[in-house]
Scaffold this active site. Structure first.
Site, PDB file in Angstrom:
ATOM      1  N   ASP A  91      51.316  99.572  44.532  1.00  0.00           N
ATOM      2  CA  ASP A  91      52.138 100.122  45.597  1.00  0.00           C
ATOM      3  C   ASP A  91      53.614 100.236  45.223  1.00  0.00           C
ATOM      4  O   ASP A  91      54.403 100.829  45.970  1.00  0.00           O
ATOM      5  CB  ASP A  91      52.016  99.254  46.857  1.00  0.00           C
ATOM      6  N   GLU A 125      45.158 107.155  46.366  1.00  0.00           N
ATOM      7  CA  GLU A 125      44.327 106.524  47.390  1.00  0.00           C
ATOM      8  C   GLU A 125      44.657 107.151  48.738  1.00  0.00           C
ATOM      9  O   GLU A 125      45.808 107.225  49.148  1.00  0.00           O
ATOM     10  CB  GLU A 125      44.507 105.008  47.423  1.00  0.00           C
TER      11      GLU A 125
END
Length: 895
Positions: free
Chosen positions: A474, A556
């Site tokens: 992330d 994602e």
């Protein structure tokens, strides 16, 4: 005399590795030097809490110690997994049983990896693993090595009363360990290994499931990978690798590398030899005492490592995943000290940023659109070779080409199967725990991170299935950490692209990633995926410069929850919590922002009519999941190579869940599975939600000529409102626009678009079926956040409830083919009305359980008036036991 000296040239590699008929006959793989090189310590372990053991490791690791009252175990296993197997606790996968286990006190929906264990947790203390075994007499005089594939998180290790490692050195879930135990081992006698394992803390580089599902109370402490003993002479050969460079003219250049480990206190000289089929090469090597050294054969100096037209490794959709065997052995004093072998593929993976700065991958010079799913390991890290094969069967059956691993770096068996099947793998570190809490790292963490990456690169670098490594998830690592990672990857000759993170955040050191992780993860309207969020009329209020759409490379994303079919709800929850949706359902949703599924449910009720029962809700959920998953994959397919790829979050579930999967924990494929399978057809006709046009996507790597595309627009009563037939030719891996639907008057509130592709012989080569609404479905871009873009107005499909009941003609026959049973179901719609969203099942006899896993040729289908189809289900014949297959047919309006 140079040590980089080639010899033993028996035949030119340019001939042996070619695609000629002579090269198709593989030489026999050389047998291991002796059959005792590897001893896997799998069964016969004993396990106990240190609270119940009052002896130190030097005593526990002696034969005289008797582990009375200990639990038997097989390794690999975590502590909790072993205790569950002994039925000390109720099935943690069912209902809310996990919350009844001691130590499960963290808040529901929280990320346990970031939370300290309670002091009274039984897993705050270390646990002992003990194994007694006899080493073969033939091990005498050899160097003996003890390997641990994975220890979570710290460990003290004793063998025969001697401590061979301590928890300061053995720390890190993703490290591997090899110890020279020659001095402690007792060939020909009983040996005892004792491992004291410590659970990870919230400040360790351990294992997290983020918001996917809960975590067991031990945080997966234990020996979660194989423990093995190997032997060698004075030098061991490890991690052989062949790196390929493939020219435009299909000539390959191989760089061969292996790690040599001197297991003695003396310098050693010898010859490292390699062999690929009938081609051999070698060089002299000198090793200092106890030295580890990577030794490389360079094709610029070893001419036989340059091959004309070798058999290339391709992902399954692009060709054959051809594999070769590389044998390496080290010879000293005229004797073979050790040998190792690996399978490898000749292929080169590259990536580049397109004109829009978005990443696109190529294999052997051909672009490839990445279409995959995110892997979710079992909650307790339980391994099953059969289940692994079943899951990869599903991946291939859907037509996916990639699996993404976020931090959970799977077993060797996983990567071997991916190599053999031609499935690409994205690998890298995880987010949302200490792995990305860089400001809080201690000096030890930098060492553990460095060594973890080093161990995993050694382990993975030879597998042709590996597509890319992501140094962050992330967030990109800070410059000092990223440079450490990049140095490891360079030093160990990682052969594939490296990306700073899975996000579009610019890395301070390496710059733009070329990918995005802009969501959504929650329900969005199907039309969302075909809108360009980077266009001027959409606000740029997402952290990555846009809120999604089928553009760029999304590492994602998801159209939200994946409520499984009714049978799975029955299996995962007690009857009193089946309906209505309650906190027990929510417990099987996710964590953080995904603690319930109300956004998905609100959309379902608004679009299809309020669900009034469990059966009604789960049936409508399959329809909505099919829509969303199909739209996501089709948008990225239509937009190639403005889009580089998409990873559905997620592929599977590691425990029973109502979110993020294409097939559920019980391996039951639902609506989302078949939406994906439709979108991945090699020739797929697509409806554009944005421009109301019809496209054909060719996912084959050959031109498609002479195709006829038939488009029909039908009202709810099946009256035809528009028809078009077009002839198209589509280049290899290309997209063609066929026609644009005109404005049509007098459409029913719900209407249908039926698409068929016919080949030159009139056979159906692809088909698709859409249900659409005259009520516009729009999204609220200004209210976008990192996990969803709200729907401003919903489509109205409530008139589907008015479809007349249809009785289908159904015949079936079954046949045995090897180990498989194949059930062929013929469906015919003799009525004048549509048979909408028909689901097929094969059960273990009438009234029996559904046979799973199962590979359906197609499912959740709609049949036009007069339409007839034969659909085949393939499954293991052993699943039938003593019963006969029984076919169930249900549908939205099927009697």
């Amino acid at each position: 005399m140079t040590q980089r000296r080639a010899a033993y040239i028996l035949l030119s590699l340019s001939f042996v590795l070619s695609g000629s008929a002579a090269a198709q006959t593989h030489s026999k793989v050389q047998a291991p030097i002796n059959s005792e090189r590897a001893l896997t310590l799998r069964d016969g372990w004993s396990l106990q809490s240190s609270c119940k053991v009052d002896r130190p490791g030097d005593i526990i690791s002696r034969p005289a110690f008797q582990p009375t009252g200990w639990y038997s175990a097989s390794v690999p296993t975590t502590v909790v997994s072993a205790l569950v197997k002994h039925k000390l606790y109720p099935d943690p996968d069912f209902g809310m049983n996990l919350r009844s286990m001691p130590g499960t006190t963290y808040p529901i929906g929280a990320n346990f990896s970031d939370i300290a264990m309670e002091q009274d947790s039984p897993f705050m203390v270390p646990w002992w693993y003990r194994k007694a075994f006899v080493l073969p007499e033939s091990y005498k005089g050899k160097t003996i090595w003890l390997d641990f594939g994975g220890i979570n998180y710290r460990a003290n290790i004793w063998l025969n009363g001697k401590q061979i490692a301590n928890k300061k050195d053995v720390a890190g879930a993703w490290r591997t360990y090899e110890f020279n135990i020659t001095d402690a081992a007792l060939p020909g006698k009983q040996n005892v290994l004792a491992v004291e394992v410590f659970s990870p803390t919230e400040k360790d580089l351990a294992i997290t499931f983020v918001d996917w599902y809960p975590a067991p109370p031990d945080k997966n402490m234990g020996l979660f990978r194989d423990v093995e003993i190997r032997t060698s002479g004075p030098v061991a050969v490890r991690f052989p690798m062949a790196v390929s460079k493939v020219d435009d003219n299909q000539k390959a250049h191989l760089t061969i590398t292996a790690l040599l480990k001197n297991g003695t206190n003396q310098p050693v000289k010898g010859v490292l030899k390699g062999r690929i089929e009938k081609t051999e090469f070698s060089q002299e090597v000198a090793l200092e005492p106890n030295e580890n050294k990577d030794v490389t054969f360079d094709p610029a100096q070893v001419t036989q490592l340059n091959a004309d037209h070798p058999r290339l490794w391709w992902p399954a959709q692009m060709g054959k995943p051809e594999l070769y065997v590389l044998n390496m052995e080290f010879e000293t004093d005229g004797k073979v000290a050790d040998m190792a072998e690996t399978k490898f593929g000749i292929r080169e993976i590259t990536s580049e940023l397109n004109a829009n700065g978005k990443r696109v991958f190529s294999i052997n010079g051909k672009k490839v659109l990445i279409r995959g799913g995110g892997w979710s390991p079992d909650m307790m890290l339980r391994e099953s070779s059969q289940r692994l094969r079943d899951e990869l069967n599903y991946v291939q059956d859907m037509g996916l080409n990639t699996i993404r691993l976020e931090g959970k770096l799977e077993s060797k068996a996983f990567f071997d199967l991916a190599d053999e099947r031609g499935i690409l793998v994205m690998a890298g570190w995880c987010c949302c725990d200490h792995w990305e809490h860089w400001p809080n790292w201690k000096p030890e963490d930098y060492v553990i991170a460095d060594q973890s990456l080093r161990d995993q690169i050694y382990r993975l670098r030879s597998h042709p299935s590996l597509l890319v490594w992501l140094n962050g998830s992330d967030n990109p690592p800070p410059p000092d950490v990223e440079q450490t990672y990049l140095k490891v990857e360079k030093d160990l000759q990682w052969p594939n692209p490296v990306i700073s993170s899975a996000t579009g955040k610019r890395a301070a050191f390496s710059g733009d990633s070329g990918v995005k992780m802009s969501g959504p993860y929650e329900y969005v309207a199907p039309s969302y995926w075909m809108e360009d969020s980077l266009s001027a009329n959409h606000p740029q209020n997402c952290s990555e410069g846009g809120c999604g759409g089928g553009y760029g490379f999304n590492t994602e994303t998801s159209p939200g929850p994946a409520v499984p079919p009714i049978e799975t709800i029955h299996a995962m929850l007690p009857k009193e919590h089946w309906w209505p949706i309650d906190d027990w359902w929510n417990y099987h949703a996710g964590g953080g922002s995904f603690k319930d599924i109300h956004v998905f449910t609100d959309a379902l009720n608004a679009r299809y009519g309020a669900a009034n029962s469990l059966e009604d809700y789960t049936s409508k959920a399959q329809v909505q999941a099919y829509e969303g998953i199909r739209a996501m994959y089709e948008a990225y397919s239509r937009n190639k190579y403005t889009s580089g790829g998409v990873i559905q979050w997620m592929l599977n579930n590691g425990w029973p869940s109502v979110i993020w999967h294409l097939y559920d924990f019980y391996l039951r494929p639902g609506g989302g599975y078949f939406g994906a399978k439709t979108a991945m057809q090699p020739l797929n006709p697509i409806y554009g939600y944005d421009d109301h046009s019809i496209y054909v996507v060719n996912s084959r790597y050959q031109d498609a000529k002479g195709l006829r595309v038939v488009t029909k627009v039908l009202n709810l009563d099946m009256s035809e409102k528009f028809s078009n037939e077009s002839t198209v030719e589509i280049p290899a891996d290309g997209v063609a626009k066929v026609t644009e639907l005109p404005a049509i008057s007098d459409l029913s509130p719900t209407y249908f678009v039926a698409l068929r592709i016919l080949d030159a012989n009139g056979n159906i080569a692809g088909s698709n079926f859409y249900w659409l609404s005259t009520k516009p479905e729009t999204v609220e871009w200004p209210r976008s956040n990192w996990y969803t873009t709200p729907t401003a107005s919903y489509a109205d499909f409530t008139s589907l409830a008015q479809l007349p009941k249809v009785k289908l003609k159904v015949t079936e026959r079954s046949e045995r083919k090897g180990e498989d049973e194949m059930t062929h179901v013929t469906l015919e719609n003799p009525m004048k009305d549509l048979a909408f969203f028909v689901r097929l099942k094969v059960d273990k006899g009438k009234g029996g359980e559904e046979i799973l896993p199962v590979l359906w040729q197609d499912n959740y289908i709609s049949l036009l008036p007069g339409e007839k189809r034969e659909i085949t289900a393939t499954y293991r014949a052993t699943e039938l036991r003593t019963t006969s297959p029984y076919v169930e047919v249900k549908g939205w309006n099927v009697q």
